[in-house]
Design a protein around this motif. Structure first.
Motif, PDB file in Angstrom:
ATOM      1  N   SER A   1      -0.799 -10.604  -7.711  1.00 63.39           N
ATOM      2  CA  SER A   1      -1.200 -11.723  -8.570  1.00 63.39           C
ATOM      3  C   SER A   1      -0.079 -12.168  -9.511  1.00 63.39           C
ATOM      4  N   SER A   2       0.875 -11.300  -9.837  1.00 64.68           N
ATOM      5  CA  SER A   2       1.960 -11.703 -10.743  1.00 64.68           C
ATOM      6  C   SER A   2       2.803 -12.810 -10.116  1.00 64.68           C
ATOM      7  N   PHE A   3       3.000 -12.756  -8.806  1.00 67.68           N
ATOM      8  CA  PHE A   3       3.747 -13.814  -8.132  1.00 67.68           C
ATOM      9  C   PHE A   3       2.966 -15.122  -8.175  1.00 67.68           C
ATOM     10  N   CYS A   4       1.662 -15.050  -7.919  1.00 67.50           N
ATOM     11  CA  CYS A   4       0.823 -16.256  -7.979  1.00 67.50           C
ATOM     12  C   CYS A   4       0.852 -16.863  -9.375  1.00 67.50           C
TER      13      CYS A   4
ATOM     14  N   PRO B   1      10.628  -1.705   3.998  1.00 68.92           N
ATOM     15  CA  PRO B   1      10.039  -0.481   4.537  1.00 68.92           C
ATOM     16  C   PRO B   1      10.375   0.765   3.714  1.00 68.92           C
ATOM     17  N   LEU B   2      11.492   0.740   2.992  1.00 72.73           N
ATOM     18  CA  LEU B   2      11.849   1.904   2.177  1.00 72.73           C
ATOM     19  C   LEU B   2      10.904   2.065   0.991  1.00 72.73           C
ATOM     20  N   LEU B   3      10.502   0.924   0.403  1.00 71.51           N
ATOM     21  CA  LEU B   3       9.585   0.963  -0.740  1.00 71.51           C
ATOM     22  C   LEU B   3       8.138   0.782  -0.313  1.00 71.51           C
ATOM     23  N   GLY B   4       7.933   0.320   0.919  1.00 66.64           N
ATOM     24  CA  GLY B   4       6.576   0.081   1.398  1.00 66.64           C
ATOM     25  C   GLY B   4       5.916  -1.090   0.685  1.00 66.64           C
ATOM     26  N   LYS B   5       6.697  -2.113   0.323  1.00 66.45           N
ATOM     27  CA  LYS B   5       6.168  -3.249  -0.430  1.00 66.45           C
ATOM     28  C   LYS B   5       6.529  -4.563   0.244  1.00 66.45           C
ATOM     29  N   THR B   6       5.660  -5.550   0.057  1.00 67.35           N
ATOM     30  CA  THR B   6       5.890  -6.896   0.543  1.00 67.35           C
ATOM     31  C   THR B   6       6.277  -7.775  -0.634  1.00 67.35           C
ATOM     32  N   TYR B   7       7.265  -8.653  -0.423  1.00 62.16           N
ATOM     33  CA  TYR B   7       7.741  -9.567  -1.453  1.00 62.16           C
ATOM     34  C   TYR B   7       7.592 -11.005  -0.984  1.00 62.16           C
ATOM     35  N   CYS B   8       7.282 -11.900  -1.930  1.00 57.95           N
ATOM     36  CA  CYS B   8       7.069 -13.319  -1.648  1.00 57.95           C
ATOM     37  C   CYS B   8       8.202 -14.140  -2.235  1.00 57.95           C
TER      38      CYS B   8
END
Length: 68
Positions: free
Chosen positions: A13-16, A39-46
């Protein structure tokens, strides 16, 4: 003069909120959003490009785009 910014952040939600704040300051969406996965952090970025027309200004690299 047209200004350009590329907003980025985690897929939450912070990106939104960041994009919403820019839209409410007069910025307009430019193109489609993008997603990438770390994949190293296991996170998706927008990412989302935004543009804004500003009158009466000449471009200067010292312009603080987030304050426009």
């Amino acid at each position: 003069m047209k200004l350009y910014r590329f907003l980025t952040g985690p897929d939450d939600s912070s990106f939104c909120h960041k994009v919403t704040a820019a839209l409410n300051k007069g910025w307009e969406l430019h193109g489609s959003p993008s997603l990438t996965y770390d994949p190293l952090l296991g996170k998706t970025y927008c990412g989302q490009a935004v543009v804004k027309e500003v009158e009466g200004k000449d471009y200067d690299p010292s312009i603080k785009l987030g304050e426009q």
